[in-house]
Design an enzyme around this catalytic site. Structure first.
Site, PDB file in Angstrom:
ATOM      1  N   SER A   2     -24.486   4.117  -3.628  1.00  0.00           N
ATOM      2  CA  SER A   2     -24.480   3.521  -2.293  1.00  0.00           C
ATOM      3  C   SER A   2     -25.090   4.419  -1.220  1.00  0.00           C
ATOM      4  CB  SER A   2     -23.063   3.081  -1.913  1.00  0.00           C
ATOM      5  OG  SER A   2     -22.100   4.033  -2.291  1.00  0.00           O
ATOM      6  N   ASP A  44     -12.549  15.850   2.804  1.00  0.00           N
ATOM      7  CA  ASP A  44     -11.882  14.588   2.522  1.00  0.00           C
ATOM      8  C   ASP A  44     -12.547  13.477   3.336  1.00  0.00           C
ATOM      9  OD1 ASP A  44      -9.201  13.182   1.533  1.00  0.00           O
ATOM     10  OD2 ASP A  44      -9.557  12.602   3.617  1.00  0.00           O
ATOM     11  N   ASP A  58     -14.608   3.812  -0.707  1.00  0.00           N
ATOM     12  CA  ASP A  58     -14.771   3.524  -2.141  1.00  0.00           C
ATOM     13  C   ASP A  58     -14.066   4.604  -2.963  1.00  0.00           C
ATOM     14  OD1 ASP A  58     -15.673   2.682  -4.609  1.00  0.00           O
ATOM     15  OD2 ASP A  58     -17.696   3.474  -4.352  1.00  0.00           O
TER      16      ASP A  58
END
Length: 260
Positions: free
Chosen positions: A97, A139, A160
């Site tokens: 992506s 993160d 995702d």
């Protein structure tokens, strides 16, 4: 999760579902001249070689993009970027992506990508080096909270996770609610697996109750191998762009043909 590497699953049917709709949304958003922000919280390495041993070991790509690539006309943004990436990197290349986004967006757009796994982040940095993207080794949801609302305010976020941390299912509704309040005009898309265990169920119940106007789209398919627990793929999209439902319904028809 620092153990997760998407190469084992790249190009599978869940990727086809997620990437086809992501490419459609980004193509739709770039029809207007206004710049936009793209944020991805779990980016992976962005460029995959489906001829590598891990991809061949699971066989998920063989049952995925290799089997159903003909579903998409050459002018579909997903098919077009796949063809461009394979022309540049070889016939077994597959764009994740981040690379789909980078090739669909424009120099005026903003790309922020997060990946915590050190080796995956290094590969992401390399794959994205030709593009104006910022690759964060942190993160992903922390990055998203720090950026929102982003500049430009118009745009899309893809969340995702690997879901290897089981607490993700309980935490995501609260986190998405917080992001939606911070970025109320943003398109926020959550990918999730459909599991035989039903682990995704309570998360979806919470999300649907909190965001009844969101688009929830799911496709179902056979397990990739005996005993594999994933039997489908879902996207939960806040502020879905106009026409996404119709594009998703069309994709559902294609997935339904697998049952014939």
């Amino acid at each position: 999760m620092l153990s997760y590497q998407h190469i084992y699953h790249a190009g599978n049917l869940a990727d086809v579902h997620k990437h086809a709709l992501l490419a459609w949304m980004l193509s739709y958003l770039t029809r207007k001249d206004k710049p936009l922000s793209y944020i991805e919280t779990h980016a992976g390495r962005a460029l995959y070689d489906l001829g590598e041993a891990p991809a061949l070991k699971t066989g998920e790509a063989a049952r995925g993009i290799a089997r159903v690539g003909h579903w998409f006309s050459p002018d579909h943004p997903y098919a077009r970027i796949l063809a461009e990436v394979r022309a540049a990197h070889g016939p077994s290349a597959y764009p994740g992506s981040p690379l789909l986004a980078a090739r669909l967006l424009r120099p005026t757009d903003s790309l922020h990508l997060a990946e915590l796994h050190p080796a995956e982040h290094g590969a992401l940095d390399l794959a994205m080096s030709p593009y104006p993207a910022t690759c964060h080794r942190r993160d992903g949801l922390e990055m998203a909270f720090a950026l929102c609302p982003p500049t430009p305010r118009r745009g899309l976020m893809l969340i995702d996770p690997s879901y290897e941390v089981k607490a993700d299912y309980a935490a995501l509704p609260r986190q998405i609610g917080k992001l939606a309040r911070a970025w109320n005009v943003g398109i926020i898309a959550l990918w999730y697996p459909l599991l035989t265990s039903g682990a995704h169920g309570p998360m979806l119940k919470s999300l649907t109750a909190e965001h009844p106007e969101a688009l929830r789209h799911e496709v179902h398919f056979a397990p990739a191998r005996p005993g594999h627990g994933m039997v489908g793929s879902g996207l939960f999209v806040l502020n879905p762009p106009y026409g996404l439902k119709e594009a998703a319904d069309d994709l559902s028809k294609k997935f339904n043909s697998l049952k014939d």
